[in-house]
Design an enzyme around this catalytic site. Structure first.
Site, PDB file in Angstrom:
ATOM      1  N   LYS A  81       0.826  -1.203   0.000  1.00  0.00           N
ATOM      2  CA  LYS A  81       0.000   0.000   0.000  1.00  0.00           C
ATOM      3  C   LYS A  81       0.879   1.282   0.000  1.00  0.00           C
ATOM      4  O   LYS A  81       2.084   1.212   0.195  1.00  0.00           O
ATOM      5  CB  LYS A  81      -0.929  -0.003   1.208  1.00  0.00           C
ATOM      6  CG  LYS A  81      -1.972  -1.135   1.147  1.00  0.00           C
ATOM      7  CD  LYS A  81      -2.847  -1.070  -0.091  1.00  0.00           C
ATOM      8  CE  LYS A  81      -4.162  -1.803   0.002  1.00  0.00           C
ATOM      9  NZ  LYS A  81      -4.090  -3.274  -0.021  1.00  0.00           N
TER      10      LYS A  81
HETATM   11  C1  LIG Z   1      -5.393  -4.055   0.727  1.00  0.00           C
HETATM   12  C2  LIG Z   1      -6.839  -3.903   0.764  1.00  0.00           C
HETATM   13  C3  LIG Z   1      -7.625  -4.327   1.849  1.00  0.00           C
HETATM   14  C4  LIG Z   1      -7.116  -5.180   2.973  1.00  0.00           C
HETATM   15  O1  LIG Z   1      -5.968  -4.815   3.541  1.00  0.00           O
HETATM   16  P1  LIG Z   1      -4.967  -5.852   4.244  1.00  0.00           P
HETATM   17  O2  LIG Z   1      -4.158  -4.938   5.093  1.00  0.00           O
HETATM   18  O3  LIG Z   1      -4.144  -6.497   3.172  1.00  0.00           O
HETATM   19  O4  LIG Z   1      -5.770  -6.813   5.038  1.00  0.00           O
HETATM   20  C5  LIG Z   1      -8.977  -4.041   1.838  1.00  0.00           C
HETATM   21  N1  LIG Z   1      -9.552  -3.385   0.820  1.00  0.00           N
HETATM   22  C6  LIG Z   1      -8.840  -2.986  -0.247  1.00  0.00           C
HETATM   23  C7  LIG Z   1      -9.523  -2.226  -1.328  1.00  0.00           C
HETATM   24  C8  LIG Z   1      -7.473  -3.240  -0.328  1.00  0.00           C
HETATM   25  O5  LIG Z   1      -6.802  -2.872  -1.411  1.00  0.00           O
END
Ligand SMILES: *Cc1c(COP(=O)(O)O)cnc(C)c1O
Length: 404
Positions: free
Chosen positions: A186
Site C-alpha cells: 500500500k
Molecule cells: C489491501 C486492501 C484491503 C485489505 O488490507 P490488508 O491490510 O491487506 O488486510 C482491503 N480493501 C482494499 C480495497 C485493499 O486494497
C-alpha cells in the site's frame, strides 16, 4: 503506490526504539517502555493527517473493515452493499460478522453505481460500502444522500486511495467510518497494519475495546479491566506501528511523486485517440496510486495489456481476469466454499448475489490499470510514458486494420 520503496533509516530508527525497550505490545508494561507508545503515537498522527477526530490502528486493513462493521453493530443477516470490483477483504470482513455481502454493479468511476445501490436496498440493508479502488473515489455526495434517505451507514474502504480528497476532505472522512490498509504494497506500509477512522465518539469507543478482546482500557491494571462486550484480537504490534510512524511522515512526498509520475503517463496517453480515462466524480482529487484507462472494447483491452507486457512495461493490470479483485473469479464467495458451516442467515442471504453484473463487465473488461511507482527516475518515467503511448497506439492500429 508502494510505500516499501521508501523504506529507510527513519523506519529503522523507530523500530530500534521498540527493540531497545523490548516492549513489543501496545498495552501495559509502562515502566519498561521508555515512554514509547508507537501505536498510540501513530493514531494521533494519523487522525491529524486525516483531519478527523478518532483513529483506531489495527493489525490489517481487513481487520479495520471488520472492526468498522462490528463497531457499527453489524451482525447476522444484516446486508452490506459492496462493489463487484474490490479486494476480497471487503466480503471477508462482512462474512466474518455473519452479515451478507450484497454485490453491486459499478459504473465508470470503477466503484458503486448509485442507481444500482438503490435498487438493492431492502429492510435488511445496514451499510453501503464504496471501495475507492486504484486511487479514485465513488460519487460520494450521491451515495451520502442515498444513505441519509434510507437511514444507512456509509463506510468507505479507502485502503487503495489514501491521500485522495473529495470536496476538500480526505477520503475516509466522508461517511460514518473510513478504513485504510498499511499492508506491504500500500501507499504507506507498516509491513502489516490498518486503521479505522471516524468522527463518532461512540464508534471510536467501541473500536478500541472490540479490537482488544473487549478490554475497556480503564485504569492501569490490565488484568483488572472490565469487558463491556465481546471482542477479538485485532491489535497491531509496536514494531509494525513504529514503521507506520516513519512512513506517515513520508506520505506528502509520496503523494507528490505519484502525482508527478501519473501526470507524465497520462499526458502521453491522452494523445492517443480511442483512449478514455476513468471518471473522477466532480469535487474529487485522486491519490494518483494508479492510472486507469478504458479501451473501446474487451478485445482491445486484452490486446493492449498483452502489448504492454511485450514492451516490458511491468505493473500493468487487467483486473477483469484477476482472482482477487473481481467477482467473476469469486466462486468461493458465490457458491460459497467454506471450511466449516456458515450461519444460516448468511447462506440464505448469499443467494441474493446473482452471477451476472453486465454494467460491471462492460467497464471492467475495457479497463487497463498501471501502478504508479515512486522509485522511477525521471528518465524511466519518460521512457515508460513513450512506450505506453506507442504500445497502446499499436494495439489500436492493429485492431482497426484487421477489423476493416
Ligand atoms: C489491501 C486492501 C484491503 C485489505 O488490507 P490488508 O491490510 O491487506 O488486510 C482491503 N480493501 C482494499 C480495497 C485493499 O486494497
Amino acid at each position: 503506490m508502494p510505500g516499501f520503496e521508501f523504506f529507510g533509516e527513519e523506519e529503522k530508527k523507530e523500530v530500534q526504539d521498540v527493540l531497545d525497550s523490548g516492549v513489543l505490545m501496545r498495552y501495559g508494561f509502562d515502566a519498561m517502555r521508555n515512554g514509547h507508545h508507537k501505536a498510540k503515537e501513530l493514531e494521533i498522527a494519523f487522525a491529524k493527517t486525516m483531519q478527523c477526530d478518532y483513529t483506531q490502528v489495527v493489525s490489517s486493513g481487513t481487520a479495520a473493515l471488520t472492526v468498522a462493521l462490528a463497531t457499527a453493530g453489524i451482525g447476522a443477516g444484516d446486508e452490506v452493499i459492496i462493489p463487484t470490483f474490490t479486494f476480497v477483504a471487503s466480503f471477508e470482513a462482512v462474512i466474518a460478522l455473519g452479515a451478507v455481502p450484497v454485490l453491486c454493479d459499478i459504473d465508470d468511476t470503477l466503484t458503486l453505481k448509485p442507481e444500482a445501490v438503490e435498487a438493492l436496498i431492502t429492510s435488511k440493508t445496514k451499510v453501503v460500502m464504496p471501495v475507492h479502488m486504484c486511487g479514485s473515489m465513488a460519487d460520494l455526495d450521491v451515495l451520502n444522500k442515498l444513505c441519509k434517505k434510507h437511514k444507512l451507514l456509509l463506510i468507505e474502504d479507502a485502503c487503495q486511495a489514501i491521500g485522495g480528497t473529495y470536496n476538500g476532505k480526505q477520503l475516509g472522512t466522508l461517511g460514518d467510518i473510513g478504513t485504510f490498509s498499511f499492508d506491504y504494497v500500500k501507499t504507506i506500509t507498516c509491513g502489516e497494519g490498518g486503521a479505522m477512522i471516524t468522527n463518532s465518539k461512540t464508534f471510536a469507543d467501541r473500536a478500541h475495546m472490540y479490537q482488544d478482546h473487549g478490554h475497556d482500557h480503564v485504569g492501569t491494571d490490565r488484568g483488572a479491566e472490565s469487558h463491556p462486550f465481546l471482542g477479538y484480537n485485532y491489535r497491531i504490534s509496536e514494531l509494525n506501528a513504529a514503521v507506520g510512524i516513519a512512513q506517515l511522515k513520508k506520505l506528502p512526498a509520496i503523494l507528490d511523486i505519484q502525482k508527478k509520475h501519473y501526470t507524465i503517463l497520462r499526458d502521453a496517453l491522452a494523445a492517443v485517440p480511442g483512449v478514455e480515462f476513468r471518471r473522477v466524480p466532480e469535487g474529487g482529487v485522486e491519490s494518483y496510486a494508479f492510472l486507469n484507462f478504458f479501451l473501446p472494447n474487451e478485445d482491445l483491452a486484452r490486446n493492449t495489456h498483452k502489448e504492454l507486457g511485450k514492451a516490458g512495461i511491468d505493473a500493468a493490470f487487467y483486473w477483469y481476469d484477476n482472482n482477487w479483485h473481481y467477482y467473476k473469479k469469486w466462486e468461493h464467495l458465490l457458491t460459497p466454499m467454506s471450511l466449516g458451516k456458515l450461519p444460516n442467515e448468511l447462506q440464505e442471504g448469499l443467494k441474493r448475489n446473482t452471477s451476472s453484473y453486465p454494467n460491471s463487465d462492460q467497464w471492467m473488461s475495457r479497463t487497463v490499470s498501471c501502478l504508479i511507482k515512486g522509485s522511477w527516475t525521471k528518465e524511466e518515467v519518460e521512457t515508460r510514458a513513450k512506450k505506453l503511448a506507442q504500445s497502446v497506439s499499436k494495439s489500436l492500429e492493429e485492431y482497426h486494420s484487421t477489423s476493416i
